[in-house]
Design a protein around this motif. Structure first.
Motif, PDB file in Angstrom:
ATOM      1  N   HIS A  53       0.836  -1.208   0.000  1.00 37.96           N
ATOM      2  CA  HIS A  53       0.000   0.000   0.000  1.00 37.96           C
ATOM      3  C   HIS A  53       0.873   1.262   0.000  1.00 37.96           C
ATOM      4  O   HIS A  53       0.627   2.191  -0.781  1.00 37.96           O
ATOM      5  N   VAL A  54       1.887   1.288   0.851  1.00 38.48           N
ATOM      6  CA  VAL A  54       2.784   2.448   0.908  1.00 38.48           C
ATOM      7  C   VAL A  54       3.489   2.633  -0.439  1.00 38.48           C
ATOM      8  O   VAL A  54       3.629   3.755  -0.926  1.00 38.48           O
ATOM      9  N   HIS A  55       3.891   1.530  -1.061  1.00 35.60           N
ATOM     10  CA  HIS A  55       4.531   1.622  -2.381  1.00 35.60           C
ATOM     11  C   HIS A  55       3.591   2.276  -3.393  1.00 35.60           C
ATOM     12  O   HIS A  55       3.992   3.157  -4.155  1.00 35.60           O
ATOM     13  N   ASP A  56       2.345   1.843  -3.408  1.00 29.86           N
ATOM     14  CA  ASP A  56       1.371   2.418  -4.348  1.00 29.86           C
ATOM     15  C   ASP A  56       1.173   3.910  -4.103  1.00 29.86           C
ATOM     16  O   ASP A  56       1.119   4.705  -5.041  1.00 29.86           O
ATOM     17  N   VAL A  57       1.080   4.299  -2.832  1.00 33.46           N
ATOM     18  CA  VAL A  57       0.890   5.707  -2.490  1.00 33.46           C
ATOM     19  C   VAL A  57       2.120   6.520  -2.886  1.00 33.46           C
ATOM     20  O   VAL A  57       2.004   7.603  -3.473  1.00 33.46           O
ATOM     21  N   GLU A  58       3.309   6.004  -2.596  1.00 33.54           N
ATOM     22  CA  GLU A  58       4.555   6.703  -2.944  1.00 33.54           C
ATOM     23  C   GLU A  58       4.691   6.851  -4.456  1.00 33.54           C
ATOM     24  O   GLU A  58       5.138   7.889  -4.945  1.00 33.54           O
ATOM     25  N   TYR A  77       2.292   7.078  -6.675  1.00 33.65           N
ATOM     26  CA  TYR A  77       1.385   8.132  -7.121  1.00 33.65           C
ATOM     27  C   TYR A  77       1.880   9.506  -6.671  1.00 33.65           C
ATOM     28  O   TYR A  77       1.838  10.476  -7.434  1.00 33.65           O
ATOM     29  N   PHE A  78       2.371   9.591  -5.440  1.00 32.32           N
ATOM     30  CA  PHE A  78       2.872  10.857  -4.909  1.00 32.32           C
ATOM     31  C   PHE A  78       4.018  11.373  -5.770  1.00 32.32           C
ATOM     32  O   PHE A  78       4.054  12.543  -6.143  1.00 32.32           O
ATOM     33  N   PHE A  79       4.957  10.497  -6.120  1.00 28.53           N
ATOM     34  CA  PHE A  79       6.077  10.867  -6.985  1.00 28.53           C
ATOM     35  C   PHE A  79       5.569  11.372  -8.330  1.00 28.53           C
ATOM     36  O   PHE A  79       5.982  12.424  -8.811  1.00 28.53           O
ATOM     37  N   ALA A  80       4.667  10.632  -8.938  1.00 31.47           N
ATOM     38  CA  ALA A  80       4.145  11.016 -10.251  1.00 31.47           C
ATOM     39  C   ALA A  80       3.369  12.329 -10.171  1.00 31.47           C
ATOM     40  O   ALA A  80       3.470  13.171 -11.073  1.00 31.47           O
ATOM     41  N   ALA A  81       2.607  12.527  -9.112  1.00 27.26           N
ATOM     42  CA  ALA A  81       1.835  13.767  -8.970  1.00 27.26           C
ATOM     43  C   ALA A  81       2.757  14.973  -8.825  1.00 27.26           C
ATOM     44  O   ALA A  81       2.506  16.028  -9.428  1.00 27.26           O
ATOM     45  N   ILE A  82       3.827  14.829  -8.051  1.00 27.81           N
ATOM     46  CA  ILE A  82       4.770  15.936  -7.888  1.00 27.81           C
ATOM     47  C   ILE A  82       5.471  16.215  -9.210  1.00 27.81           C
ATOM     48  O   ILE A  82       5.575  17.368  -9.645  1.00 27.81           O
ATOM     49  N   ALA A  94       3.063   6.378 -16.813  1.00 25.36           N
ATOM     50  CA  ALA A  94       3.792   7.104 -17.860  1.00 25.36           C
ATOM     51  C   ALA A  94       4.667   8.191 -17.255  1.00 25.36           C
ATOM     52  O   ALA A  94       5.850   8.321 -17.612  1.00 25.36           O
ATOM     53  N   VAL A  95       4.130   8.975 -16.328  1.00 23.65           N
ATOM     54  CA  VAL A  95       4.900  10.047 -15.695  1.00 23.65           C
ATOM     55  C   VAL A  95       6.045   9.476 -14.868  1.00 23.65           C
ATOM     56  O   VAL A  95       7.137  10.022 -14.850  1.00 23.65           O
ATOM     57  N   ALA A  96       5.806   8.340 -14.211  1.00 24.41           N
ATOM     58  CA  ALA A  96       6.828   7.723 -13.361  1.00 24.41           C
ATOM     59  C   ALA A  96       7.884   6.986 -14.179  1.00 24.41           C
ATOM     60  O   ALA A  96       8.858   6.487 -13.632  1.00 24.41           O
ATOM     61  N   GLY A  97       7.669   6.904 -15.500  1.00 19.46           N
ATOM     62  CA  GLY A  97       8.648   6.243 -16.357  1.00 19.46           C
ATOM     63  C   GLY A  97       8.609   4.730 -16.287  1.00 19.46           C
ATOM     64  O   GLY A  97       9.597   4.054 -16.544  1.00 19.46           O
ATOM     65  N   GLU A  98       7.448   4.201 -15.950  1.00 20.50           N
ATOM     66  CA  GLU A  98       7.293   2.743 -15.882  1.00 20.50           C
ATOM     67  C   GLU A  98       6.916   2.197 -17.265  1.00 20.50           C
ATOM     68  O   GLU A  98       6.252   2.873 -18.034  1.00 20.50           O
ATOM     69  N   PRO A  99       7.332   0.965 -17.532  1.00 22.92           N
ATOM     70  CA  PRO A  99       6.996   0.367 -18.843  1.00 22.92           C
ATOM     71  C   PRO A  99       5.511   0.108 -19.002  1.00 22.92           C
ATOM     72  O   PRO A  99       4.787  -0.001 -18.092  1.00 22.92           O
TER      73      PRO A  99
END
Length: 92
Positions: free
Chosen positions: A56-61, A63-68, A87-92
């Motif tokens: 859960h923390v990973h999922d929140v982090e 999204y938080f990274f991508a939102a920032i 896409a914003v987080a650079g994931e495949p």
């Protein structure tokens, strides 16, 4: 009214990110030394096992990274769905 920034002191966003980073490091420190059995054990039927909390923390982090990043890159950022977050987080 415009935000006031005092030279030499962190801005409000910098302060908020620093608090977040400290809290995340505190969370990480709680995970050191946990044995694999305890990591997956369900404490009670109403509590999450540690591995579910970490997921859960990973999922929140994520999204938080991508939102920032989205807010920094776009003057008028739109809310992100899962595909846009990836896409914003650079994931495949």
């Amino acid at each position: 009214m415009a935000a006031v920034h005092y030279p030499g002191l962190p801005s409000h966003p910098q302060h908020a990110l620093a608090q977040h980073q400290r809290a995340f490091r505190d969370f990480e420190s709680l995970l050191f030394g946990i044995d694999p059995e305890r990591y997956r054990r369900q404490p009670s039927y109403v509590e999450w096992p540690i591995n579910v909390i970490v997921a859960h923390v990973h999922d929140v982090e994520r999204y938080f990274f991508a939102a920032i990043l989205n807010a920094l890159q776009n003057p008028q950022p739109e809310p992100l769905d899962d595909e846009a977050t990836a896409a914003v987080a650079g994931e495949p």
